[in-house]
Design a protein around this motif. Structure first.
Motif, mmCIF file in Angstrom:
data_model
loop_
_atom_site.group_PDB
_atom_site.id
_atom_site.type_symbol
_atom_site.label_atom_id
_atom_site.label_comp_id
_atom_site.label_asym_id
_atom_site.label_seq_id
_atom_site.Cartn_x
_atom_site.Cartn_y
_atom_site.Cartn_z
ATOM 1 N N LYS A 149 -17.247 1.128 -2.149
ATOM 2 C CA LYS A 149 -16.677 1.387 -3.473
ATOM 3 C C LYS A 149 -15.221 1.834 -3.354
ATOM 4 O O LYS A 149 -14.364 1.440 -4.140
ATOM 5 N N LYS A 150 -14.971 2.661 -2.337
ATOM 6 C CA LYS A 150 -13.616 3.171 -2.138
ATOM 7 C C LYS A 150 -12.681 2.029 -1.723
ATOM 8 O O LYS A 150 -11.547 1.934 -2.202
ATOM 9 N N ILE A 151 -13.167 1.155 -0.860
ATOM 10 C CA ILE A 151 -12.353 0.016 -0.420
ATOM 11 C C ILE A 151 -12.038 -0.890 -1.607
ATOM 12 O O ILE A 151 -10.909 -1.326 -1.796
ATOM 13 N N ILE A 152 -13.054 -1.147 -2.412
ATOM 14 C CA ILE A 152 -12.858 -1.980 -3.604
ATOM 15 C C ILE A 152 -11.813 -1.339 -4.515
ATOM 16 O O ILE A 152 -10.952 -2.016 -5.070
ATOM 17 N N LYS A 153 -11.890 -0.031 -4.634
ATOM 18 C CA LYS A 153 -10.944 0.685 -5.496
ATOM 19 C C LYS A 153 -9.515 0.528 -4.960
ATOM 20 O O LYS A 153 -8.583 0.272 -5.719
ATOM 21 N N ILE A 154 -9.382 0.668 -3.639
ATOM 22 C CA ILE A 154 -8.057 0.516 -3.031
ATOM 23 C C ILE A 154 -7.545 -0.908 -3.302
ATOM 24 O O ILE A 154 -6.389 -1.135 -3.646
#
Ligand SMILES: Nc1nc2c(ncn2[C@@H]2O[C@H](COP(=O)(O)OP(=O)(O)O)[C@@H](O)[C@H]2O)c(=O)[nH]1
Ligand SMILES: [Mg+2]
Length: 338
Positions: free
Chosen positions: A330-335
């Motif tokens: 989720k964090k990677i997608i957000k980045i």
């Protein structure tokens, strides 16, 4: 991470937006007769004066057809390849994006959101590998034996030190096994970390059989009630074939509970070859991706997880002992999409 990707995605989306707008202009109904045409033109001019152009266009809705997104998908595929995503993974992502976009009714101002969403979903599908909790794992068996695999310079020894630090902080007893008996100074490097962290290092001399070093470390752990053995290995011996044989022997003799492949994210899309080689040699149970702090493209992680979906134990984000981060898709997608 992902700065190249983000920039290119923005360009591709803006191209697609323009395309939809152009189509709308072309498709405007034409009056049949000359007189009517003139009248319409006058009216149109008046309207244009009254209403800003852009508002008229935004209010239109259009169904996305394959020809609309052909160029954009091609741009996006190139962008993925430039961001180190391997060809097969890039093709799969584009295929998914395409099938989720075609047939959708869309207004111009919704295109960006829609394309991003289709992308997010395609990439999240690849990144959603099973989760792993290292503490849960090591509670299963004592001593719990983790062997770290990976090429020279990938960051195995550094990662072992970081994980040793983390586990010690959480109250576990740890021992290191100096299983890289090949590379000059590798034993001293591990000993240096051991000294700083207060963790014992079991070692033999250079050229010794790494399977035997790790075997001794396990015996040492059994005798002293140590919870975890973290075993280093050599990245490359004379040839890949002898590396494969060495790793197979290590695993046959010591039956590790977890085989962790350490991958330098900067490797680019060659990462797929490494994944394949190590997995065929001994089987890979989990990953650590290192140097994520200095990696701008981000795609090699997507490539590896597409090739072989395995849990990601940690991301290495620097040279300090505390520089380990949990992997969070989720964090990677957000980045990627923020
Ligand atoms: N920036 C950065 N450097 C790292 C990271 N992990 C390892 N390194 C560096 O990469 C180099 C090779 O690491 P090393 O642990 O010796 O690799 P090994 O040959 O696989 O054991 C060293 O200079 C490390 O400090 C990381 O997450 N970020
Ligand atoms: Mg090393």
């Amino acid at each position: 991470m992902f700065s190249v990707f983000k920039k290119k995605l923005k360009e591709a989306i803006s191209k697609l937006s323009k395309k939809v707008e152009e189509k709308e202009i072309i498709e405007e109904p034409k009056p049949a007769k000359r007189k009517e045409a003139k009248k319409a033109e006058k009216k149109d001019k008046k309207e244009k004066r009254e209403k800003p152009k852009i508002i008229r266009r935004i209010s239109r809705e259009r169904e996305i057809k394959e020809e609309d997104i052909k160029d954009v998908l091609w741009d996006i595929q190139l962008m993925l390849l430039e961001s180190d995503v391997a060809l097969e993974a890039a093709e799969k992502i584009c295929e998914d994006v395409k099938s989720s976009l075609i047939g959708k009714k869309v207004k111009r101002d919704e295109i960006e959101k829609l394309v991003k969403k289709a992308f997010e979903e395609a990439i999240e599908k690849i990144l959603s590998v099973p989760k792993i909790d290292i503490e849960k794992e090591i509670k299963k068996k004592k001593p719990f034996v983790i062997v770290f695999l990976g090429f020279n310079g990938a960051g195995k020894t550094t990662t072992i030190a970081k994980i040793g630090y983390l586990l010690k902080e959480r109250g576990y007893k740890v021992v290191f096994a100096a299983g890289d008996t090949f590379r000059a100074a590798s034993i001293e490097q591990l000993e240096e970390h051991g000294k700083k962290l207060g963790i014992n290092v079991i070692k033999h001399h250079y050229g010794a059989d790494p399977a035997a070093v790790i075997f001794d470390a396990i015996k040492h752990a059994e005798a002293r009630g140590i919870d975890v053995v973290l075993a280093d290995t050599a990245g490359r011996t004379h040839t890949n074939q002898s590396l494969v044989e060495e790793l197979r022997k290590i695993c046959r003799v010591n039956k590790p509970d977890l085989k962790v492949l350490v991958l330098d994210a900067l490797t680019g899309n060659d990462i797929v070859e490494q994944v394949k080689m190590f997995n065929e040699a001994v089987g890979v149970d989990a990953y650590v991706f290192t140097k994520v702090d200095v990696y701008e493209k981000g795609g090699s992680i997507i490539s590896a997880l597409y090739k072989l979906p395995r849990p990601v134990l940690f991301l290495g984000k620097g040279q300090e002992y505390g520089d380990l981060e949990k992997f969070d898709p989720k964090k990677i997608i957000k980045i990627l999409f923020s």
